[in-house]
Write a protein that holds these residues in place. Structure first.
Motif, PDB file in Angstrom:
ATOM      1  N   PRO A  51       0.836  -1.206   0.000  1.00 31.40           N
ATOM      2  CA  PRO A  51       0.000   0.000   0.000  1.00 31.40           C
ATOM      3  C   PRO A  51       0.872   1.258   0.000  1.00 31.40           C
ATOM      4  CG  PRO A  51      -0.296  -1.288   2.025  1.00 31.40           C
ATOM      5  CD  PRO A  51       0.674  -2.012   1.168  1.00 31.40           C
ATOM      6  N   MET A  52       0.507   2.200  -0.859  1.00 24.27           N
ATOM      7  CA  MET A  52       1.288   3.434  -0.971  1.00 24.27           C
ATOM      8  C   MET A  52       1.079   4.358   0.227  1.00 24.27           C
ATOM      9  SD  MET A  52       3.107   3.197  -3.431  1.00 24.27           S
ATOM     10  CE  MET A  52       3.407   2.588  -5.024  1.00 24.27           C
ATOM     11  N   GLN A  53      -0.148   4.428   0.652  1.00 21.72           N
ATOM     12  CA  GLN A  53      -0.445   5.263   1.817  1.00 21.72           C
ATOM     13  C   GLN A  53      -1.344   4.467   2.744  1.00 21.72           C
ATOM     14  OE1 GLN A  53      -2.262   8.773   0.233  1.00 21.72           O
ATOM     15  NE2 GLN A  53      -0.299   9.663  -0.377  1.00 21.72           N
ATOM     16  N   ALA A  54      -0.769   4.086   3.837  1.00 22.21           N
ATOM     17  CA  ALA A  54      -1.559   3.343   4.817  1.00 22.21           C
ATOM     18  C   ALA A  54      -0.868   3.440   6.163  1.00 22.21           C
ATOM     19  CB  ALA A  54      -1.686   1.890   4.392  1.00 22.21           C
ATOM     20  N   ASN A  55      -1.548   2.939   7.144  1.00 18.41           N
ATOM     21  CA  ASN A  55      -0.962   2.958   8.480  1.00 18.41           C
ATOM     22  C   ASN A  55      -0.041   1.762   8.666  1.00 18.41           C
ATOM     23  OD1 ASN A  55      -2.713   0.859   8.756  1.00 18.41           O
ATOM     24  ND2 ASN A  55      -4.128   1.932  10.134  1.00 18.41           N
ATOM     25  N   ALA A  57      -0.343  -0.821  10.475  1.00 19.32           N
ATOM     26  CA  ALA A  57      -1.056  -2.097  10.543  1.00 19.32           C
ATOM     27  C   ALA A  57      -1.224  -2.679   9.142  1.00 19.32           C
ATOM     28  CB  ALA A  57      -2.415  -1.915  11.212  1.00 19.32           C
ATOM     29  N   ALA A  58      -1.514  -1.846   8.154  1.00 17.88           N
ATOM     30  CA  ALA A  58      -1.678  -2.321   6.779  1.00 17.88           C
ATOM     31  C   ALA A  58      -0.341  -2.834   6.243  1.00 17.88           C
ATOM     32  CB  ALA A  58      -2.232  -1.213   5.892  1.00 17.88           C
ATOM     33  N   PHE A  59       0.741  -2.112   6.527  1.00 12.87           N
ATOM     34  CA  PHE A  59       2.071  -2.562   6.110  1.00 12.87           C
ATOM     35  C   PHE A  59       2.437  -3.879   6.778  1.00 12.87           C
ATOM     36  CE2 PHE A  59       2.878   2.045   5.145  1.00 12.87           C
ATOM     37  CZ  PHE A  59       3.113   1.875   3.796  1.00 12.87           C
ATOM     38  N   SER A  60       2.131  -3.987   8.045  1.00 16.21           N
ATOM     39  CA  SER A  60       2.407  -5.209   8.798  1.00 16.21           C
ATOM     40  C   SER A  60       1.600  -6.374   8.252  1.00 16.21           C
ATOM     41  CB  SER A  60       2.080  -4.973  10.278  1.00 16.21           C
ATOM     42  OG  SER A  60       2.300  -6.145  11.001  1.00 16.21           O
ATOM     43  N   GLN A  61       0.345  -6.123   7.937  1.00 16.98           N
ATOM     44  CA  GLN A  61      -0.510  -7.164   7.380  1.00 16.98           C
ATOM     45  C   GLN A  61       0.023  -7.614   6.019  1.00 16.98           C
ATOM     46  OE1 GLN A  61      -4.539  -5.931   6.622  1.00 16.98           O
ATOM     47  NE2 GLN A  61      -5.259  -8.040   6.368  1.00 16.98           N
ATOM     48  N   CYS A  62       0.437  -6.684   5.184  1.00 13.89           N
ATOM     49  CA  CYS A  62       0.991  -7.013   3.866  1.00 13.89           C
ATOM     50  C   CYS A  62       2.278  -7.817   4.023  1.00 13.89           C
ATOM     51  CB  CYS A  62       1.254  -5.727   3.088  1.00 13.89           C
ATOM     52  SG  CYS A  62       1.852  -6.029   1.413  1.00 13.89           S
ATOM     53  N   ASN A  63       3.107  -7.439   4.961  1.00 17.31           N
ATOM     54  CA  ASN A  63       4.365  -8.151   5.210  1.00 17.31           C
ATOM     55  C   ASN A  63       4.086  -9.573   5.706  1.00 17.31           C
ATOM     56  OD1 ASN A  63       7.167  -8.367   5.295  1.00 17.31           O
ATOM     57  ND2 ASN A  63       7.207  -7.830   7.484  1.00 17.31           N
ATOM     58  N   SER A  64       3.124  -9.736   6.593  1.00 19.87           N
ATOM     59  CA  SER A  64       2.752 -11.070   7.089  1.00 19.87           C
ATOM     60  C   SER A  64       2.215 -11.937   5.962  1.00 19.87           C
ATOM     61  CB  SER A  64       1.704 -10.958   8.194  1.00 19.87           C
ATOM     62  OG  SER A  64       2.233 -10.328   9.316  1.00 19.87           O
ATOM     63  N   LEU A  65       1.420 -11.339   5.098  1.00 17.88           N
ATOM     64  CA  LEU A  65       0.865 -12.077   3.960  1.00 17.88           C
ATOM     65  C   LEU A  65       1.982 -12.561   3.035  1.00 17.88           C
ATOM     66  CD1 LEU A  65      -1.892 -12.944   2.978  1.00 17.88           C
ATOM     67  CD2 LEU A  65      -2.059 -10.814   1.694  1.00 17.88           C
ATOM     68  N   LYS A  66       2.962 -11.700   2.779  1.00 14.74           N
ATOM     69  CA  LYS A  66       4.098 -12.086   1.941  1.00 14.74           C
ATOM     70  C   LYS A  66       4.884 -13.225   2.591  1.00 14.74           C
ATOM     71  CE  LYS A  66       4.989  -7.941  -0.723  1.00 14.74           C
ATOM     72  NZ  LYS A  66       5.993  -6.946  -1.104  1.00 14.74           N
ATOM     73  N   LYS A  67       5.078 -13.134   3.904  1.00 13.94           N
ATOM     74  CA  LYS A  67       5.793 -14.202   4.618  1.00 13.94           C
ATOM     75  C   LYS A  67       5.027 -15.519   4.527  1.00 13.94           C
ATOM     76  CE  LYS A  67       8.371 -11.425   7.932  1.00 13.94           C
ATOM     77  NZ  LYS A  67       8.577 -11.092   9.343  1.00 13.94           N
ATOM     78  N   ASN A  68       3.699 -15.445   4.635  1.00 14.17           N
ATOM     79  CA  ASN A  68       2.874 -16.653   4.519  1.00 14.17           C
ATOM     80  C   ASN A  68       2.997 -17.273   3.133  1.00 14.17           C
ATOM     81  OD1 ASN A  68       1.981 -16.491   7.151  1.00 14.17           O
ATOM     82  ND2 ASN A  68       0.069 -15.456   6.624  1.00 14.17           N
ATOM     83  N   TYR A  69       2.963 -16.415   2.107  1.00 14.47           N
ATOM     84  CA  TYR A  69       3.136 -16.927   0.739  1.00 14.47           C
ATOM     85  C   TYR A  69       4.508 -17.565   0.559  1.00 14.47           C
ATOM     86  CZ  TYR A  69      -1.151 -15.203  -1.461  1.00 14.47           C
ATOM     87  OH  TYR A  69      -2.462 -15.003  -1.824  1.00 14.47           O
ATOM     88  N   LEU A  70       5.528 -16.915   1.053  1.00 13.70           N
ATOM     89  CA  LEU A  70       6.885 -17.466   0.930  1.00 13.70           C
ATOM     90  C   LEU A  70       7.012 -18.801   1.669  1.00 13.70           C
ATOM     91  CD1 LEU A  70       9.046 -14.220   1.274  1.00 13.70           C
ATOM     92  CD2 LEU A  70       8.676 -15.599  -0.782  1.00 13.70           C
ATOM     93  N   TYR A  71       6.386 -18.880   2.842  1.00 13.77           N
ATOM     94  CA  TYR A  71       6.408 -20.137   3.597  1.00 13.77           C
ATOM     95  C   TYR A  71       5.673 -21.229   2.820  1.00 13.77           C
ATOM     96  CZ  TYR A  71       5.649 -23.572   7.258  1.00 13.77           C
ATOM     97  OH  TYR A  71       5.620 -24.739   7.970  1.00 13.77           O
ATOM     98  N   ALA A  72       4.513 -20.903   2.259  1.00 12.68           N
ATOM     99  CA  ALA A  72       3.736 -21.880   1.487  1.00 12.68           C
ATOM    100  C   ALA A  72       4.509 -22.319   0.248  1.00 12.68           C
ATOM    101  CB  ALA A  72       2.383 -21.296   1.101  1.00 12.68           C
TER     102      ALA A  72
END
Length: 144
Positions: A51-55, A57-72
């Motif tokens: 996200p270009m402009q977000a708080n 929490a949004a950055f953290s959520q995006c980072n967690s999602l990427k980590k989940n994809y990488l783990y999968a």
């Protein structure tokens, strides 16, 4: 060895070889399915956008999602590696089954040839006996 038993053994070895072929094909299908799954996960990971402009929490959520994809993706890669090891083992079993089948098939063929030669010899003996009997009968008829 009895030919029926020999033929049955050849059939059993052929079926074992065919089972190995089927197992290899099934395992290969599993490998392809896992590879497609991995490609799909990579494509989904690549579609994620930060996200270009977000708080935070949004950055953290995006980072967690990427980590989940990488783990999968990593897990699927591990599964593919295990399936490839199984594939190598199955190919070795198939190779051994082919060798056993070919050996027994060759021995069966040799046994058939021996039987055919034996029958030919027996037939030649019978033909000689018939020829001798005919000659004897003709010779006996001339004397009478």
């Amino acid at each position: 060895m009895n030919l029926k038993i020999f033929k049955a053994l050849v059939q059993v070895k052929k079926q074992a070889m065919q089972r190995c072929e089927a197992d290899i094909a099934a395992n290969l299908a599993k490998i392809h399915a896992k590879q497609r799954e991995q490609e799909h996960l990579i494509a989904e990971l690549n579609t994620l956008s930060v996200p270009m402009q977000a708080n935070i929490a949004a950055f953290s959520q995006c980072n967690s999602l990427k980590k989940n994809y990488l783990y999968a993706i990593d897990q699927v890669g591990t599964d593919i590696s295990e399936l490839k090891q199984i594939d190598a083992h199955l190919k070795e079993l198939y190779k051994n089954a082919c060798i056993e089948y070919e050996k027994l098939h060759y021995l069966y063929t040799l046994e058939l040839r021996k039987m055919a030669q034996k029958l030919e010899k027996e037939e030649a003996k019978q033909m000689d006996a018939i020829g001798a009997e005919v000659f004897y009968q003709k010779h006996k008829a001339r004397r009478a």
